[in-house]
Design an enzyme around this catalytic site. Structure first.
Site, PDB file in Angstrom:
ATOM      1  N   CYS A  41      47.381  31.535  45.714  1.00 15.39           N
ATOM      2  CA  CYS A  41      48.533  30.212  45.124  1.00 15.39           C
ATOM      3  C   CYS A  41      48.932  29.812  46.360  1.00 15.39           C
ATOM      4  O   CYS A  41      49.872  30.131  47.039  1.00 15.39           O
ATOM      5  CB  CYS A  41      49.674  31.846  44.252  1.00 15.39           C
ATOM      6  SG  CYS A  41      50.713  30.858  43.856  1.00 15.39           S
ATOM      7  N   CYS A  68      51.435  34.208  37.260  1.00 10.13           N
ATOM      8  CA  CYS A  68      51.602  33.233  37.859  1.00 10.13           C
ATOM      9  C   CYS A  68      51.440  31.923  36.622  1.00 10.13           C
ATOM     10  O   CYS A  68      50.577  31.020  36.849  1.00 10.13           O
ATOM     11  CB  CYS A  68      51.384  33.208  38.791  1.00 10.13           C
ATOM     12  SG  CYS A  68      52.683  31.705  40.070  1.00 10.13           S
ATOM     13  N   CYS A  71      49.461  29.301  39.822  1.00 11.46           N
ATOM     14  CA  CYS A  71      47.882  29.656  40.236  1.00 11.46           C
ATOM     15  C   CYS A  71      47.677  29.787  38.826  1.00 11.46           C
ATOM     16  O   CYS A  71      45.845  29.789  39.474  1.00 11.46           O
ATOM     17  CB  CYS A  71      47.562  30.172  41.155  1.00 11.46           C
ATOM     18  SG  CYS A  71      47.686  31.550  41.079  1.00 11.46           S
ATOM     19  N   CYS A 317      36.768  65.990  25.009  1.00 11.89           N
ATOM     20  CA  CYS A 317      35.716  65.482  24.481  1.00 11.89           C
ATOM     21  C   CYS A 317      34.859  64.680  24.982  1.00 11.89           C
ATOM     22  O   CYS A 317      33.737  64.426  23.782  1.00 11.89           O
ATOM     23  CB  CYS A 317      36.693  64.961  23.401  1.00 11.89           C
ATOM     24  SG  CYS A 317      37.970  63.453  24.608  1.00 11.89           S
TER      25      CYS A 317
END
Length: 347
Positions: A41, A68, A71, A317
């Site tokens: 970025c 963002c 970027c 479970c």
């Protein structure tokens, strides 16, 4: 989240250098702005202490970070199809929204094809992405404290009301009834993903993987039934839960003794108590549990009770499988179920 200090330093150096070779390897969450980015970025780089590093976009979303706009971390490694771009933009405009087929039509998108593309590009479904954004926003609000809500801090939204809506739709406000219970929310890092615990000083009410399907509904039902407000913080029960969960994953725990609040019907509690008496390495079928309860034809009811369990791992479970030996479903995902069964069989 990446915890190794050495690895974090390597990733931070890549972020500072804008190293494109690390794009897709990790994502950087920036605490000061609430966004997450590619390593390459071009935006101004943060200080090391203001960074968190994640191996997937979903993990960053669940932590409350938003993509963002410089970027576009969700577009790696290819240019996004127009339909997927529209969906991402629509979610960011209204992150707290729960999507229905009608909403796709309003965007002029065929829902089935858009969902297929989303899954192919991101490795997660559109529903998972939207849910991750909603839950991430709410959990971040909890971590920041209720005062943030009261002061209507927008946390990057166009309006404060959007932030408040995202929080209250999941975590809620107390009702007007006289007695309001405060329940504490905390987080537990595990090798297969972060878990959320909800406790008070007496009981564990909920323990789930934070990207479990149906988590929002579980929290909402719990909150309404207990007339509760969720706040962020530790209790002696949450600390005990985290301690024992860590021992479990380290293969150093034979039996949990966390006090549990079992919120269910008499039949559901009977199913859960059978699971609580099982041991690591055991595998039970729905039919076997139904037979123990006196009616082998109640396999489906046992399955429903299993699915209604709000306390993962401790009420195991994941030990319930199909009669044909196949794993069957699991709220936290079949891969996690497989991991837990393998972990227990190797103890």
């Amino acid at each position: 989240m990446i915890k190794s200090e050495n690895q974090k330093q390597i990733y931070y150096n890549a972020l500072i250098k804008k190293d494109t070779e690390f794009d897709g390897v990790f994502f950087a969450g920036i605490k000061t702005t609430g966004i997450f980015c590619h390593p390459s970025c071009t935006a101004r780089k943060p200080k090391f202490e203001n960074c968190e590093f994640y191996q997937s976009a979903e993990e960053a979303l669940l932590r409350g970070y938003r993509p963002c706009k410089v970027c576009h971390p969700l577009s790696y490694p290819q240019e996004l199809p127009t339909e997927v771009k529209l969906l991402v933009e629509a979610i960011e405009q209204n992150p707290e929204k729960k999507w229905k087929d009608y909403d796709f039509k309003l965007l002029g998108i065929h829902s089935a094809s858009a969902r297929r593309m989303f899954k192919k590009i991101y490795g997660m479904t559109f529903v998972q992405y939207a849910r991750s954004r909603r839950i991430g926003i709410a959990f971040k609000a909890i971590q920041q404290g209720s005062k943030v809500i009261d002061q209507q801090v927008s946390a990057g939204f166009e309006s404060a009301s959007g932030f408040n809506d995202a929080f209250t739709k999941i975590m809620g406000n107390p009702s007007t009834r006289m007695t309001v219970k405060l329940l504490n929310t905390n987080f537990i890092e595990t090798p297969i993903g972060r878990m959320i615990s909800i406790t008070d000083d007496e009981f564990l009410y909920l323990l789930e993987f934070e990207n479990r399907r149906g988590l929002e509904t579980e929290i909402s039902k719990l909150r309404n039934k207990q007339n509760a407000r969720l706040i962020y913080g530790a209790t002696k029960i949450s600390e005990l839960t985290a301690y024992q969960i860590n021992l479990y994953f380290d293969k150093k725990l034979k039996k949990f003794n966390v006090p549990l609040y079992l919120d269910g019907s008499l039949f559901q509690k009977k199913v859960w108590n059978i699971l609580l008496t099982s041991k690591a390495g055991d595998k039970l079928t729905y039919k076997e549990i139904a037979t123990i309860l006196g009616d082998r034809n109640k396999s489906q009811a046992v399955g429903n009770a299993n699915g209604a369990n709000k306390i993962a791992i401790i009420i195991p479970c994941h030990r319930v499988i199909n009669s044909n030996g196949q794993l069957g479903g699991y709220g936290g995902g079949v891969e996690r179920k497989k991991y837990l069964l393998n972990l227990e069989s190797s103890k």
